[in-house]
Scaffold this active site. Structure first.
Site, PDB file in Angstrom:
ATOM      1  N   CYS A 107       0.834  -1.218   0.000  1.00 32.85           N
ATOM      2  CA  CYS A 107       0.000   0.000   0.000  1.00 32.85           C
ATOM      3  C   CYS A 107       0.866   1.264   0.000  1.00 32.85           C
ATOM      4  O   CYS A 107       1.453   1.610  -1.008  1.00 32.85           O
ATOM      5  CB  CYS A 107      -0.982  -0.063   1.170  1.00 32.85           C
ATOM      6  SG  CYS A 107      -2.388   1.036   0.949  1.00 32.85           S
ATOM      7  N   HIS A 139      -3.672  -5.641   1.105  1.00 32.43           N
ATOM      8  CA  HIS A 139      -3.002  -5.892   2.392  1.00 32.43           C
ATOM      9  C   HIS A 139      -2.970  -7.384   2.718  1.00 32.43           C
ATOM     10  O   HIS A 139      -3.879  -7.873   3.394  1.00 32.43           O
ATOM     11  CB  HIS A 139      -3.733  -5.133   3.507  1.00 32.43           C
ATOM     12  CG  HIS A 139      -3.525  -3.664   3.452  1.00 32.43           C
ATOM     13  ND1 HIS A 139      -2.509  -3.031   4.123  1.00 32.43           N
ATOM     14  CD2 HIS A 139      -4.213  -2.701   2.790  1.00 32.43           C
ATOM     15  CE1 HIS A 139      -2.568  -1.729   3.881  1.00 32.43           C
ATOM     16  NE2 HIS A 139      -3.591  -1.499   3.079  1.00 32.43           N
ATOM     17  N   GLU A 186      -1.217  -8.828   4.885  1.00 33.76           N
ATOM     18  CA  GLU A 186      -1.045  -9.020   6.334  1.00 33.76           C
ATOM     19  C   GLU A 186      -2.386  -9.061   7.065  1.00 33.76           C
ATOM     20  O   GLU A 186      -2.464  -9.517   8.197  1.00 33.76           O
ATOM     21  CB  GLU A 186      -0.135  -7.919   6.915  1.00 33.76           C
ATOM     22  CG  GLU A 186      -0.763  -6.554   7.128  1.00 33.76           C
ATOM     23  CD  GLU A 186      -0.865  -5.702   5.865  1.00 33.76           C
ATOM     24  OE1 GLU A 186      -0.637  -6.237   4.759  1.00 33.76           O
ATOM     25  OE2 GLU A 186      -1.205  -4.513   5.983  1.00 33.76           O
TER      26      GLU A 186
END
Lengths: 85, 207
Positions: free
Chosen positions: B85, B181, B183
C-alpha cells in the site's frame, strides 16, 4: 536575498483527474456551464533565501522536480518569484 | 532452517506495522522494526514498507518518506524490498518500481475484500486505499509487460488501475509491491480469509 515564490502543480493533461471531473460535474449541475473543463491541482508558497536570482532558480528547479512534483505524472509552474525584505 | 530476517520499516504515520510484524511472525519470518533514521540494513535479508500514511502523505503519497535516511539505504540494499500500500507508493516515488499511484477513479476511499488474480488463480485480499490507481504511460507499461513485472491483478477493477495492476515485481532488483493488504488475511479470526499467506510464501520464493 530573500524571495517569496508561488508555485502550482497540476497533473499532466493525459492523466485522469478525478477531482477535476468531480468539480466539472458540480459546476454543470449548478448550471454555471453546459460543459465546464476543470482541473484541480496544488498551490505552494515558499519563502527562500538565495545568493541571487540564478541561485534561486537552481534551488527551485530541484525543489519543484524532486519535492513538489513527480515529473512522470505532474507538471509544475512557477507563478512568481519576488524579492522580499 | 534459519528464519528470514525481515525489517519492518516504520515512519511517523505508518499504521500497519504491527499487523505486518505479526503476519511475518505467523508465516515463519523473523521480523524486527526499523525506524526512519536507520541506515544500517546489513542484518536483514529483506525489508518491508508497510501501509499507512508516512509523514502524513503531505504533498503526495510517499513523497516525504522518499527523503528519509532509511530510504536512502534501501536504494543500495541488495536484499528483497517489499512495499504494501503506502510502501508501494514510496517504492514508485523513489523509482525502484515504475509508474505511480494516483487518486482512485471514483475519488472514494475503498475498504473491502477484493477478488484478485495471483498465479492464474482467484484469491481474496483486503484493500484499503484512496490513492491506489496504478498509472504508467504507454512506453513504461510496455516495459512492465515485457519484463513480466505484473504478479498480481484485480479480478474486477476497484480503482481504475491501468491494466488491472494490483502488484508489481522487479526480479532483477528484487523489489515487489502491492496495493492490497496480505497481512490482514493471515489470521483466521479476522474473517478476511487466509490468502495473504500465499503472498508471504511468494516473498520467500524471491529471497
Amino acid at each position: 536575498m530573500k524571495f517569496k515564490v508561488k508555485i502550482t502543480v497540476f497533473q499532466k493533461k493525459d492523466v485522469l483527474d478525478p477531482k477535476g471531473e468531480t468539480l466539472s460535474s458540480l459546476l454543470k449541475r449548478l448550471n454555471f456551464d453546459k460543459n465546464p473543463v476543470c482541473s484541480v491541482g496544488k498551490y505552494f508558497e515558499l519563502e527562500l533565501n538565495a545568493k541571487n536570482k540564478e541561485d534561486l532558480d537552481k534551488k527551485l528547479k530541484t525543489i519543484c522536480l524532486d519535492v513538489l512534483s513527480n515529473p512522470l505524472i505532474e507538471d509544475y509552474e512557477i507563478l512568481s518569484a519576488m524579492e522580499i525584505k | 532452517m534459519k528464519k528470514i530476517k525481515a525489517g519492518v520499516i516504520v515512519f511517523p504515520g505508518t499504521n500497519c506495522e504491527k499487523d505486518t510484524f505479526d503476519a511475518l511472525m505467523e508465516c515463519g519470518f523473523n521480523p524486527e522494526y526499523i525506524y526512519a533514521n536507520e541506515t544500517n540494513l546489513k542484518p536483514f535479508d529483506m525489508i518491508i514498507l508497510p501501509g499507512g500514511f508516512s509523514y502524513g502523505d503531505y504533498i503526495h503519497s510517499g513523497r516525504i518518506a522518499k527523503f528519509s535516511p532509511v530510504i536512502n539505504s534501501i536504494k543500495n540494499f541488495n536484499g528483497l524490498k517489499i512495499g504494501i500500500c503506502n510502501g508501494f507508493q514510496i517504492l514508485t516515488e523513489i523509482n525502484l518500481l515504475p509508474g505511480a499511484l494516483l487518486l482512485n477513479k471514483s475519488s472514494y476511499f475503498i475498504s473491502k475484500n477484493q477478488s484478485l488474480i495471483f498465479k492464474n488463480k482467484k484469491i481474496s485480499l483486503p484493500v484499503a486505499h484512496r490513492e491506489g490507481r496504478f498509472y504508467a504511460p504507454d512506453d513504461i507499461l510496455k516495459k512492465i509487460k515485457e519484463n513480466n513485472m505484473i504478479f498480481l491483478k484485480y479480478d474486477t477493477n476497484p480503482n481504475g488501475s491501468i491494466d488491472n495492476i494490483a502488484g508489481l515485481v522487479d526480479y532483477k532488483t528484487k523489489t515487489l509491491a502491492l496495493m492490497p493488504h496480505p497481512e490482514r488475511a493471515v489470521f483466521k479470526n479476522l474473517n478476511n480469509g487466509c490468502d495473504g499467506r500465499l503472498i508471504f510464501e511468494f516473498f520467500k520464493e524471491l529471497i
